[in-house]
Design an enzyme around this catalytic site. Structure first.
Site, PDB file in Angstrom:
ATOM      1  N   GLU A  60       0.729  -1.202  -0.119  1.00 32.16           N
ATOM      2  CA  GLU A  60      -0.121  -0.016  -0.073  1.00 32.16           C
ATOM      3  C   GLU A  60       0.761   1.197   0.046  1.00 32.16           C
ATOM      4  O   GLU A  60       1.934   1.306   0.741  1.00 32.16           O
ATOM      5  CB  GLU A  60      -0.795   0.142   1.176  1.00 32.16           C
ATOM      6  CG  GLU A  60      -1.610   1.272   1.769  1.00 32.16           C
ATOM      7  CD  GLU A  60      -2.330   1.292   2.980  1.00 32.16           C
ATOM      8  OE1 GLU A  60      -1.501   0.829   4.047  1.00 32.16           O
ATOM      9  OE2 GLU A  60      -3.445   1.722   3.238  1.00 32.16           O
ATOM     10  N   ASN A  88      -6.876   6.403  -1.628  1.00 28.67           N
ATOM     11  CA  ASN A  88      -5.934   5.422  -1.461  1.00 28.67           C
ATOM     12  C   ASN A  88      -6.003   4.238  -2.309  1.00 28.67           C
ATOM     13  O   ASN A  88      -6.939   3.654  -2.061  1.00 28.67           O
ATOM     14  CB  ASN A  88      -6.090   4.917   0.176  1.00 28.67           C
ATOM     15  CG  ASN A  88      -4.873   3.916   0.422  1.00 28.67           C
ATOM     16  OD1 ASN A  88      -4.028   3.603  -0.336  1.00 28.67           O
ATOM     17  ND2 ASN A  88      -4.482   3.948   1.735  1.00 28.67           N
ATOM     18  N   LYS A  92      -9.484   2.160  -1.727  1.00 24.83           N
ATOM     19  CA  LYS A  92      -9.584   1.683  -0.568  1.00 24.83           C
ATOM     20  C   LYS A  92     -11.060   2.294   0.119  1.00 24.83           C
ATOM     21  O   LYS A  92     -11.277   3.429   0.164  1.00 24.83           O
ATOM     22  CB  LYS A  92      -8.425   2.118   0.551  1.00 24.83           C
ATOM     23  CG  LYS A  92      -8.611   1.416   1.769  1.00 24.83           C
ATOM     24  CD  LYS A  92      -7.030   1.815   2.671  1.00 24.83           C
ATOM     25  CE  LYS A  92      -6.918   1.359   3.941  1.00 24.83           C
ATOM     26  NZ  LYS A  92      -5.772   1.636   4.414  1.00 24.83           N
ATOM     27  N   GLU A 151      -5.798   8.866   7.835  1.00 28.98           N
ATOM     28  CA  GLU A 151      -6.582   8.382   6.277  1.00 28.98           C
ATOM     29  C   GLU A 151      -7.806   9.068   6.207  1.00 28.98           C
ATOM     30  O   GLU A 151      -8.082   9.397   4.996  1.00 28.98           O
ATOM     31  CB  GLU A 151      -6.609   6.954   6.331  1.00 28.98           C
ATOM     32  CG  GLU A 151      -4.947   6.336   6.089  1.00 28.98           C
ATOM     33  CD  GLU A 151      -5.258   4.866   5.859  1.00 28.98           C
ATOM     34  OE1 GLU A 151      -5.937   4.475   4.939  1.00 28.98           O
ATOM     35  OE2 GLU A 151      -4.742   3.951   6.548  1.00 28.98           O
ATOM     36  N   CYS A 173      -4.807  -2.943   2.920  1.00 26.70           N
ATOM     37  CA  CYS A 173      -4.444  -2.828   4.543  1.00 26.70           C
ATOM     38  C   CYS A 173      -5.683  -3.199   5.340  1.00 26.70           C
ATOM     39  O   CYS A 173      -6.180  -4.361   5.506  1.00 26.70           O
ATOM     40  CB  CYS A 173      -3.766  -1.450   4.755  1.00 26.70           C
ATOM     41  SG  CYS A 173      -2.948  -1.710   6.371  1.00 26.70           S
ATOM     42  N   ASN A 196       0.436  -0.958   5.632  1.00 27.02           N
ATOM     43  CA  ASN A 196       1.288  -0.318   6.449  1.00 27.02           C
ATOM     44  C   ASN A 196       0.639  -0.333   7.840  1.00 27.02           C
ATOM     45  O   ASN A 196      -0.336   0.265   7.999  1.00 27.02           O
ATOM     46  CB  ASN A 196       1.403   1.155   6.140  1.00 27.02           C
ATOM     47  CG  ASN A 196       1.936   1.503   4.831  1.00 27.02           C
ATOM     48  OD1 ASN A 196       3.321   2.018   4.694  1.00 27.02           O
ATOM     49  ND2 ASN A 196       1.255   1.297   3.542  1.00 27.02           N
TER      50      ASN A 196
HETATM   51  N1  CDT Z   1      -2.871   1.448   6.566  1.00 31.47           N
HETATM   52  C1  CDT Z   1      -3.756   0.937   7.314  1.00 31.47           C
HETATM   53  O1  CDT Z   1      -4.989   0.905   6.855  1.00 31.47           O
HETATM   54  N2  CDT Z   1      -3.558   0.596   8.701  1.00 31.47           N
HETATM   55  C2  CDT Z   1      -4.308  -0.260   9.582  1.00 31.47           C
HETATM   56  C3  CDT Z   1      -3.943   0.409  10.874  1.00 31.47           C
HETATM   57  C4  CDT Z   1      -5.268   0.227  11.720  1.00 31.47           C
HETATM   58  S1  CDT Z   1      -4.744  -0.149  13.537  1.00 31.47           S
HETATM   59  C5  CDT Z   1      -5.873  -1.520  13.782  1.00 31.47           C
HETATM   60  C6  CDT Z   1      -4.471  -1.469   9.463  1.00 31.47           C
HETATM   61  O2  CDT Z   1      -5.453  -2.008   9.465  1.00 31.47           O
HETATM   62  O3  CDT Z   1      -3.326  -2.075   9.379  1.00 31.47           O
END
Ligand code: CDT
Length: 325
Positions: A50, A110, A127, A146, A172, A197
């Site tokens: 991502e 995204n 996303k 985000e 993600c 990420n």
């Molecule tokens: N980039 C991204 O979507 N990161 C989220 C962090 C959220 S923390 C539960 C993830 O789901 O990894």
């Protein structure tokens, strides 16, 4: 009886840290090197992370105009990403690439693209499950903006027939939501690909850091098994300017078993000679959707967003108190 095997060389290219000072050209050179390695080890497709071209910028509270200018791509391919497309065409390998998309009319998503082995963009995913917040949290060690920097994706969860299989994309946080993969499964996806990420620390509550890895893998494994599909997930990881993110890039079989997992938090290529026919066994038996699903009992899934009252019996508050009596 099991189907005849159908092999698909599936690669995940995990990317170590990308710092604020790193250039797009430098990142693309790293991706190009991993694409070459993936192809030399037999891959037909490679999955990149991502927001692969820059640092994970939603951790920074910055003026909107600066964010758009510094981190978003007004075109794909662009001059900087063209080498990836050229190499894909030369080597005959497909890829998934996550990046920050700026549309012609100034909207920000995204996004990930799916590119075939002749370097055509055959699919785009924006996303849908955006995590984090849109307000500034000065007390937090870092931000997760985000919800400020991106709009919710407006193109749904699609499945593309390409590279001799059926591929769904997500990004993600989408992997934590079973609806993501069920919608792909209902379109007969054989493979779901995603980049991520995941910060090692949760800024909202003191989640033990080891749970970040365990819930990540749990989500991939449940998704693969319950939808009879291969799942390939690629991390951007390690410490970006001191902000640590989990690794754990993985390829999971339709059995729910992890068949490859990254060993470190640097650039690393995983390749699996995946048998797509493995999914057929699950699709024909335990997860034969046509035979066993009961959508007439799943209405709440699309009717409600948040959790609410029970469908039957007294309201939850009354039944709880009557239990206590
Ligand atoms: N980039 C991204 O979507 N990161 C989220 C962090 C959220 S923390 C539960 C993830 O789901 O990894």
């Amino acid at each position: 009886m099991s189907s005849t095997s159908r092999r698909f060389g599936l690669a995940v290219a995990q990317l170590g840290p990308v710092h604020l000072a790193n250039s797009r050209a430098g990142v693309v050179a790293r991706l190009v090197a991993m694409m070459r390695e993936a192809r030399s080890r037999g891959a037909r497709m490679v999955v990149f992370p991502e927001l692969a071209l820059t640092t994970f910028f939603p951790r920074y509270w910055l003026p909107d105009a600066e964010v758009t200018e510094r981190f978003f791509e007004p075109s794909m391919p662009s001059a900087e990403t063209q080498p990836l497309f050229d190499l894909a065409r030369e080597l005959r390998i497909g890829f998934y690439l996550g990046y920050a998309e700026l549309t012609e009319d100034g909207r920000r998503f995204n996004t990930a693209v799916l590119v075939d082995d002749q370097a055509n963009i055959v699919g785009r995913y924006r996303k849908i499950h955006l995590p984090g917040h849109s307000d500034h949290k000065p007390e937090a060690p870092f931000q997760h903006l985000e919800k400020k920097y991106f709009e919710v994706g407006n193109e749904g969860f699609k499945v593309w027939k390409t590279l001799g299989t059926r591929i769904g994309m997500c990004i993600c946080n989408d992997r934590r939501w079973p609806e993501t993969f069920r919608v792909m499964g209902l379109q007969s996806a054989e493979l779901a690909v995603l980049g991520y990420n995941t910060p090692s620390w949760n800024i909202h509550w003191s989640e033990p850091p080891h749970l970040r890895m365990s819930s990540h893998l749990l989500s991939l494994q449940a998704a693969a098994y319950q939808n009879a599909m291969w799942v390939a997930a690629s991390a951007k990881c390690g410490a970006e300017d001191g902000f640590h993110m989990i690794g754990g890039s993985a390829i999971v079989a339709p059995s729910g078993e992890i068949v490859a997992q990254a060993q470190g938090e640097e650039d690393e290529v995983l390749v699996v000679n995946a048998d797509l026919a493995l999914g057929d066994n699950f699709r024909e038996h335990v997860f034969n959707f046509a035979k066993h699903r009961r959508p007439e009992h799943y209405g709440l899934i699309v009717e409600r967003t948040g959790a609410g009252e029970s469908l039957g019996g007294p309201p939850l508050s009354t039944s709880t108190s009557s239990l206590q009596e």
